[in-house]
Design a protein around this motif. Structure first.
Motif, PDB file in Angstrom:
ATOM      1  N   GLY A 167       0.807  -1.214   0.000  1.00 31.51           N
ATOM      2  CA  GLY A 167       0.000   0.000   0.000  1.00 31.51           C
ATOM      3  C   GLY A 167       0.835   1.256   0.000  1.00 31.51           C
ATOM      4  N   ASP A 168       0.145   2.385   0.012  1.00 37.63           N
ATOM      5  CA  ASP A 168       0.792   3.695  -0.040  1.00 37.63           C
ATOM      6  C   ASP A 168       1.187   4.172   1.346  1.00 37.63           C
ATOM      7  OD1 ASP A 168       0.546   3.975  -2.841  1.00 37.63           O
ATOM      8  OD2 ASP A 168      -1.516   4.683  -2.639  1.00 37.63           O
ATOM      9  N   HIS A 176      -0.623   3.009  -5.268  1.00 37.43           N
ATOM     10  CA  HIS A 176      -1.695   2.008  -5.285  1.00 37.43           C
ATOM     11  C   HIS A 176      -3.080   2.619  -5.087  1.00 37.43           C
ATOM     12  CE1 HIS A 176       1.424  -1.062  -4.932  1.00 37.43           C
ATOM     13  NE2 HIS A 176       1.906  -0.445  -3.875  1.00 37.43           N
ATOM     14  N   GLY A 178      -4.075   3.715  -2.273  1.00 35.00           N
ATOM     15  CA  GLY A 178      -4.460   3.147  -0.984  1.00 35.00           C
ATOM     16  C   GLY A 178      -3.848   1.781  -0.789  1.00 35.00           C
ATOM     17  N   LEU A 179      -4.691   0.807  -0.504  1.00 36.63           N
ATOM     18  CA  LEU A 179      -4.262  -0.575  -0.263  1.00 36.63           C
ATOM     19  C   LEU A 179      -4.345  -1.355  -1.573  1.00 36.63           C
ATOM     20  CD1 LEU A 179      -3.534  -2.458   2.227  1.00 36.63           C
ATOM     21  CD2 LEU A 179      -5.964  -3.082   2.232  1.00 36.63           C
ATOM     22  N   GLY A 183      -2.273  -6.216  -0.770  1.00 42.51           N
ATOM     23  CA  GLY A 183      -2.407  -5.701   0.592  1.00 42.51           C
ATOM     24  C   GLY A 183      -3.663  -6.206   1.273  1.00 42.51           C
ATOM     25  N   CYS A 199      -1.044   0.202  11.085  1.00 46.26           N
ATOM     26  CA  CYS A 199      -1.157   1.171   9.987  1.00 46.26           C
ATOM     27  C   CYS A 199      -0.269   2.393  10.169  1.00 46.26           C
ATOM     28  CB  CYS A 199      -2.608   1.608   9.822  1.00 46.26           C
ATOM     29  SG  CYS A 199      -3.692   0.323   9.185  1.00 46.26           S
ATOM     30  N   ALA A 202       1.128   4.464   7.109  1.00 42.90           N
ATOM     31  CA  ALA A 202       0.205   4.291   5.992  1.00 42.90           C
ATOM     32  C   ALA A 202      -0.545   5.593   5.724  1.00 42.90           C
ATOM     33  CB  ALA A 202      -0.784   3.174   6.289  1.00 42.90           C
ATOM     34  N   THR A 206      -4.874   4.380   2.543  1.00 49.53           N
ATOM     35  CA  THR A 206      -4.483   3.009   2.867  1.00 49.53           C
ATOM     36  C   THR A 206      -5.132   2.568   4.167  1.00 49.53           C
ATOM     37  OG1 THR A 206      -2.358   3.312   1.743  1.00 49.53           O
ATOM     38  CG2 THR A 206      -2.524   1.478   3.297  1.00 49.53           C
TER      39      THR A 206
END
Length: 335
Positions: A167-168, A176, A178-179, A183, A199, A202, A206
């Motif tokens: 993910g990002d 991506h 996000g996820l 992921g 997280c 993240a 994400t």
């Protein structure tokens, strides 16, 4: 407490994110260039010091993208090159093996279950949970997560400073959105295996996707709220913190130099975070020996921190939750 400010806040005390003793250097040979630059790892001494300070449990986190990171003036750290084939996996194994050896040298144990944590709290011992900051060591292979679990890994920070396959991150341009699909598979497998999903680092997108995908509460092991004029990418918005809390998760208050200049400032940041996340959703994530301009550098300072929080009007039961009670509860549910 002996200083007259009231009774000591009892155990348990839990750190959701630590690199105590520079554990990311564990297992490196004495002649290694990083040892010459940073000094040798001192993980066994750090675990002994944690035990002397009354810690019940600390998550010692390997750094999955350590081999490719370099300092960066804007983000703090940044990946400066790609991994060579198999490099991320090999470096992760080096760190985890070194941490395990040091924990045994200190006469401590690696905890993998709620029963292990409960025994440590009851007996006044210190146990170590194995974590990894970044899922880079998976190298896109989901089967490695079951292998990691069998080796004792109980906390996985999905991403760190390098944008991996999962993910990002907060500090880089999204890749991506996000996820990633992989992921989502990682989150589901962590849920199945009883690995705590972290997280920290993240991006908000994400994190929101993780919350949607996870059947278990998640943590942000070390984070702090920003201010309206904040620009640092590692700081969270109120929305970011509240979303994790509303899903039953925890935010580990992070004693970093971005928001705090002193331990008293950190006390203020904890109260801000508690107001936004709500009762029972704030824990402790020191990032010890890996933090940016830290204002908490030893577990011996937790008594002083407890006193500062009491002075700010937090009741003893709330301080107890922050210093370890809430973390014990979440770990007991997920592991």
């Amino acid at each position: 407490m002996a200083d007259g400010r009231g009774p000591r806040i009892d155990l348990p005390r839990v750190d959701l994110h630590s690199h105590a003793g520079r554990c990311f250097l564990a297992g490196l040979p004495a002649g290694h260039a990083l040892v010459a630059t940073m000094g040798a790892a001192a993980v066994a001494d750090a675990v002994r010091a944690a035990r002397a300070a009354g810690m019940t449990a600390l998550v010692l986190a390997a750094v999955a993208d350590f081999a490719v990171l370099r300092p960066d003036p804007a983000t703090g750290l940044r990946a400066h090159r790609d991994f060579r084939a198999g490099e991320a996996y090999a470096d992760y194994q080096r760190q985890l093996a070194g941490i395990r050896t040091a924990v045994a040298e200190a006469g401590a144990e690696v905890a993998t279950s709620p029963a292990d944590l409960d025994r440590a709290a009851r007996d006044g011992r210190t146990v170590v949970l194995l974590g990894c900051e970044g899922g880079d060591f998976l190298e896109g292979d989901l089967r490695r997560l079951e292998e990691a679990s069998a080796a004792g890994l109980t906390v996985l920070t999905l991403v760190h400073y390098r944008v991996n396959e999962i993910g990002d991150v907060q500090t880089e341009t999204p890749v991506h959105n996000g996820l990633s699909r992989f992921g989502r598979d990682v989150v589901a497998e962590c849920n199945r295996l009883g690995i705590v999903v972290d997280c920290a680092h993240a991006s908000l997108a994400t994190t929101m996707a993780v919350l949607e995908a996870s059947s278990q509460p998640v943590i942000i092991s070390h984070g702090q709220l920003g201010y309206p004029d904040s620009e640092h990418p590692r700081l969270m918005t109120s929305q970011h913190a509240a979303a994790v809390a509303e899903a039953g998760g925890l935010i580990g208050a992070w004693p970093c130099g971005i928001t705090s200049q002193s331990l008293a400032d950190f006390g203020t940041e904890i109260t801000r975070l508690a107001e936004e996340a709500g009762p029972g959703h704030v824990a402790l994530g020191t990032d010890l020996d890996g933090n940016y301009r830290p204002v908490l550098t030893s577990y011996d300072q937790l008594d002083d921190l407890a006193g500062l929080l009491r002075d700010r009007g937090l009741p003893s039961d709330r301080i107890h939750q922050i210093l370890g009670g809430s973390a014990m509860k979440l770990l007991g549910r997920v592991l």
